[in-house]
Write a protein that holds these residues in place. Sequence first.
Motif, PDB file in Angstrom:
ATOM      1  N   ALA B   1      15.824  -7.953  12.451  1.00 22.31           N
ATOM      2  CA  ALA B   1      14.429  -8.120  12.463  1.00 22.31           C
ATOM      3  C   ALA B   1      13.675  -7.441  10.839  1.00 22.31           C
ATOM      4  CB  ALA B   1      13.499  -7.254  13.535  1.00 22.31           C
ATOM      5  N   GLN B   2      12.861  -8.104  10.359  1.00 21.96           N
ATOM      6  CA  GLN B   2      12.280  -7.871   9.288  1.00 21.96           C
ATOM      7  C   GLN B   2      11.139  -6.735   9.603  1.00 21.96           C
ATOM      8  OE1 GLN B   2      12.742 -10.776   9.881  1.00 21.96           O
ATOM      9  NE2 GLN B   2      13.588 -11.677   8.230  1.00 21.96           N
ATOM     10  N   THR B   3      11.102  -5.615   8.981  1.00 27.06           N
ATOM     11  CA  THR B   3      10.214  -4.618   9.080  1.00 27.06           C
ATOM     12  C   THR B   3       9.733  -4.137   7.733  1.00 27.06           C
ATOM     13  OG1 THR B   3      12.099  -2.828   8.886  1.00 27.06           O
ATOM     14  CG2 THR B   3      11.336  -3.364  10.783  1.00 27.06           C
ATOM     15  N   VAL B   4       8.632  -3.565   7.395  1.00 28.52           N
ATOM     16  CA  VAL B   4       7.861  -3.226   6.354  1.00 28.52           C
ATOM     17  C   VAL B   4       7.437  -1.890   6.570  1.00 28.52           C
ATOM     18  CG1 VAL B   4       6.098  -3.647   4.758  1.00 28.52           C
ATOM     19  CG2 VAL B   4       7.018  -5.547   5.769  1.00 28.52           C
ATOM     20  N   THR B   5       7.719  -1.189   5.389  1.00 27.78           N
ATOM     21  CA  THR B   5       7.515   0.358   5.493  1.00 27.78           C
ATOM     22  C   THR B   5       6.848   0.967   4.413  1.00 27.78           C
ATOM     23  OG1 THR B   5       9.801   0.958   6.842  1.00 27.78           O
ATOM     24  CG2 THR B   5       8.607   2.790   5.968  1.00 27.78           C
ATOM     25  N   GLN B   6       5.606   1.699   4.716  1.00 29.13           N
ATOM     26  CA  GLN B   6       4.562   1.958   3.811  1.00 29.13           C
ATOM     27  C   GLN B   6       4.777   3.739   4.071  1.00 29.13           C
ATOM     28  OE1 GLN B   6       1.380  -1.226   4.444  1.00 29.13           O
ATOM     29  NE2 GLN B   6       1.076   0.126   2.462  1.00 29.13           N
ATOM     30  N   SER B   7       5.321   4.286   3.345  1.00 29.53           N
ATOM     31  CA  SER B   7       5.644   5.894   3.651  1.00 29.53           C
ATOM     32  C   SER B   7       4.487   6.748   3.381  1.00 29.53           C
ATOM     33  CB  SER B   7       6.702   6.262   2.975  1.00 29.53           C
ATOM     34  OG  SER B   7       6.534   6.311   1.422  1.00 29.53           O
ATOM     35  N   GLN B   8       3.465   6.336   2.716  1.00 32.28           N
ATOM     36  CA  GLN B   8       2.401   7.066   2.235  1.00 32.28           C
ATOM     37  C   GLN B   8       1.040   6.607   3.140  1.00 32.28           C
ATOM     38  OE1 GLN B   8       2.850   5.103  -1.312  1.00 32.28           O
ATOM     39  NE2 GLN B   8       3.463   6.884  -2.554  1.00 32.28           N
ATOM     40  N   PRO B   9       0.801   7.391   4.242  1.00 31.12           N
ATOM     41  CA  PRO B   9      -0.279   6.992   5.027  1.00 31.12           C
ATOM     42  C   PRO B   9      -1.558   7.096   4.304  1.00 31.12           C
ATOM     43  CG  PRO B   9       1.048   8.742   6.069  1.00 31.12           C
ATOM     44  CD  PRO B   9       1.613   8.597   4.847  1.00 31.12           C
ATOM     45  N   GLU B  10      -1.808   8.066   3.586  1.00 31.13           N
ATOM     46  CA  GLU B  10      -3.137   8.421   2.672  1.00 31.13           C
ATOM     47  C   GLU B  10      -2.563   8.819   1.246  1.00 31.13           C
ATOM     48  OE1 GLU B  10      -5.692  10.171   6.219  1.00 31.13           O
ATOM     49  OE2 GLU B  10      -6.630  10.485   4.237  1.00 31.13           O
ATOM     50  N   MET B  11      -3.424   8.591   0.242  1.00 32.77           N
ATOM     51  CA  MET B  11      -3.466   8.765  -1.233  1.00 32.77           C
ATOM     52  C   MET B  11      -4.639   8.951  -1.774  1.00 32.77           C
ATOM     53  SD  MET B  11      -0.037   6.910  -2.818  1.00 32.77           S
ATOM     54  CE  MET B  11      -0.015   8.152  -4.086  1.00 32.77           C
ATOM     55  N   THR B  87     -11.337   1.853  -3.585  1.00 35.92           N
ATOM     56  CA  THR B  87     -10.964   2.539  -2.426  1.00 35.92           C
ATOM     57  C   THR B  87     -11.036   1.705  -1.181  1.00 35.92           C
ATOM     58  OG1 THR B  87     -12.203   4.498  -3.032  1.00 35.92           O
ATOM     59  CG2 THR B  87     -12.127   4.151  -0.861  1.00 35.92           C
ATOM     60  N   ALA B  88      -9.661   1.602  -0.588  1.00 34.99           N
ATOM     61  CA  ALA B  88      -9.189   0.768   0.655  1.00 34.99           C
ATOM     62  C   ALA B  88      -8.249   1.110   1.211  1.00 34.99           C
ATOM     63  CB  ALA B  88      -9.453  -0.638   0.038  1.00 34.99           C
ATOM     64  N   MET B  89      -7.836   0.284   2.287  1.00 36.75           N
ATOM     65  CA  MET B  89      -6.422   0.214   2.856  1.00 36.75           C
ATOM     66  C   MET B  89      -5.886  -0.792   2.394  1.00 36.75           C
ATOM     67  SD  MET B  89      -5.802   2.610   5.374  1.00 36.75           S
ATOM     68  CE  MET B  89      -4.586   1.518   6.382  1.00 36.75           C
ATOM     69  N   TYR B  90      -4.502  -0.574   2.002  1.00 38.01           N
ATOM     70  CA  TYR B  90      -3.577  -1.402   1.204  1.00 38.01           C
ATOM     71  C   TYR B  90      -2.388  -1.486   2.204  1.00 38.01           C
ATOM     72  CZ  TYR B  90      -6.346  -1.093  -2.834  1.00 38.01           C
ATOM     73  OH  TYR B  90      -7.406  -1.258  -3.869  1.00 38.01           O
ATOM     74  N   PHE B  91      -2.296  -2.793   2.325  1.00 36.35           N
ATOM     75  CA  PHE B  91      -1.143  -3.387   3.252  1.00 36.35           C
ATOM     76  C   PHE B  91      -0.011  -4.161   2.424  1.00 36.35           C
ATOM     77  CE2 PHE B  91      -2.589  -2.264   7.403  1.00 36.35           C
ATOM     78  CZ  PHE B  91      -4.320  -2.080   7.320  1.00 36.35           C
ATOM     79  N   CYS B  92       1.020  -3.664   2.510  1.00 33.59           N
ATOM     80  CA  CYS B  92       2.265  -4.427   2.131  1.00 33.59           C
ATOM     81  C   CYS B  92       2.805  -5.403   3.161  1.00 33.59           C
ATOM     82  CB  CYS B  92       3.411  -3.667   1.662  1.00 33.59           C
ATOM     83  SG  CYS B  92       4.807  -4.191   1.262  1.00 33.59           S
ATOM     84  N   ALA B  93       2.947  -6.655   2.627  1.00 35.56           N
ATOM     85  CA  ALA B  93       3.425  -7.851   3.668  1.00 35.56           C
ATOM     86  C   ALA B  93       4.784  -8.444   3.166  1.00 35.56           C
ATOM     87  CB  ALA B  93       2.225  -8.474   3.972  1.00 35.56           C
ATOM     88  N   PHE B  94       5.450  -8.871   4.347  1.00 35.00           N
ATOM     89  CA  PHE B  94       6.610  -9.811   4.038  1.00 35.00           C
ATOM     90  C   PHE B  94       6.455 -10.928   4.615  1.00 35.00           C
ATOM     91  CE2 PHE B  94      11.289 -10.166   3.557  1.00 35.00           C
ATOM     92  CZ  PHE B  94      11.537 -10.956   4.575  1.00 35.00           C
ATOM     93  N   MET B  95       6.776 -12.076   3.970  1.00 32.27           N
ATOM     94  CA  MET B  95       6.493 -13.467   4.617  1.00 32.27           C
ATOM     95  C   MET B  95       7.983 -13.711   5.288  1.00 32.27           C
ATOM     96  SD  MET B  95       5.371 -16.119   5.393  1.00 32.27           S
ATOM     97  CE  MET B  95       3.917 -16.101   4.780  1.00 32.27           C
ATOM     98  N   LYS B  96       8.015 -14.023   6.465  1.00 30.85           N
ATOM     99  CA  LYS B  96       9.027 -14.131   6.952  1.00 30.85           C
ATOM    100  C   LYS B  96       9.057 -15.794   7.810  1.00 30.85           C
ATOM    101  CE  LYS B  96      10.798 -13.127  12.113  1.00 30.85           C
ATOM    102  NZ  LYS B  96      10.531 -12.216  12.972  1.00 30.85           N
ATOM    103  N   ARG B  97       9.974 -16.490   7.518  1.00 35.93           N
ATOM    104  CA  ARG B  97      10.347 -17.905   7.800  1.00 35.93           C
ATOM    105  C   ARG B  97      11.346 -17.749   9.043  1.00 35.93           C
ATOM    106  NH1 ARG B  97       8.834 -19.524   2.081  1.00 35.93           N
ATOM    107  NH2 ARG B  97       6.889 -20.570   2.438  1.00 35.93           N
ATOM    108  N   GLN B  98      10.713 -18.628  10.079  1.00 36.40           N
ATOM    109  CA  GLN B  98      11.831 -18.631  11.080  1.00 36.40           C
ATOM    110  C   GLN B  98      11.528 -19.976  11.773  1.00 36.40           C
ATOM    111  OE1 GLN B  98      11.481 -15.531  14.144  1.00 36.40           O
ATOM    112  NE2 GLN B  98      13.661 -15.327  14.330  1.00 36.40           N
ATOM    113  N   GLY B  99      12.664 -20.699  11.993  1.00 35.24           N
ATOM    114  CA  GLY B  99      12.471 -21.929  12.870  1.00 35.24           C
ATOM    115  C   GLY B  99      11.262 -22.838  12.596  1.00 35.24           C
ATOM    116  N   GLY B 100      11.096 -23.072  11.154  1.00 37.50           N
ATOM    117  CA  GLY B 100       9.823 -23.744  10.801  1.00 37.50           C
ATOM    118  C   GLY B 100       8.372 -23.086  10.863  1.00 37.50           C
TER     119      GLY B 100
END
Lengths: 116, 116
Positions: B1-11, B87-100
């Motif tokens: 399964a695809q996972t995305v990890t952001q190791s820095q909760p705050e900066m 100043t904001a929350m920053y989210f990294c995201a991965f595009m997962k394609r599965q079964g159409g």
Amino acid sequence: GAVVSQHPSRVICKSGTSVKIECRSLDFQATTMFWYRQFPKKSLMLMATSNEGSKATYEQGVEKDKFLINHASLTLSTLTVTSAHPEDSSFYICSARGTSGMGEQFFGPGTRLTVL
Amino acid sequence: AQTVTQSQPEMSVQEAETVTLSCTYDTSESNYYLFWYKQPPSRQMILVIRQEAYKQQNATENRFSVNFQKAAKSFSLKISDSQLGDTAMYFCAFMKRQGGSEKLVFGKGTKLTVNP
């Protein structure tokens, strides 16, 4: 371009009532829209994928009968929270898939639902 | 399964300086898309930058650029000349394609504060 609106921005309802949230793509046609739920200080959790003219695909653990999704046109998807309870209180965000082929999503401003 | 990890909760960063937010992901796919989204206090999710995995050249959007290391499965975001509005929350995201179907898988986010 790629503007997504969401209405209402805030709603307060009594326990047991139903609430409808609308998501519109204003300047592009969106065959696919997505509904997310976001808890405080948390990431977005995908609830369901909505395809125009067909049934929505729900993520595991999301109750289909509680969260009714309709995507009747290329610019409008609706989420109805049926028989709402306090635990349904949350921030609901919709998004629409862009048309570039990269699969990027453009997000609405979100709806804050509070169930008393 | 695809996972995305952001190791820095705050900066935090001083205005006008440069900051780098880290993101790693796990996938067995060879072709995919990666995104950085920004969520300011208004909670509107805004697409910051996108990267196609088959393109070796790092994406750049004005003050925002990425360092995409495919072999290391790393996708960091660099913000140059930081501004208070970053100043904001920053989210990294991965595009997962599965079964159409397509899904965005988000990391848990990094809260960035730009100090005057």
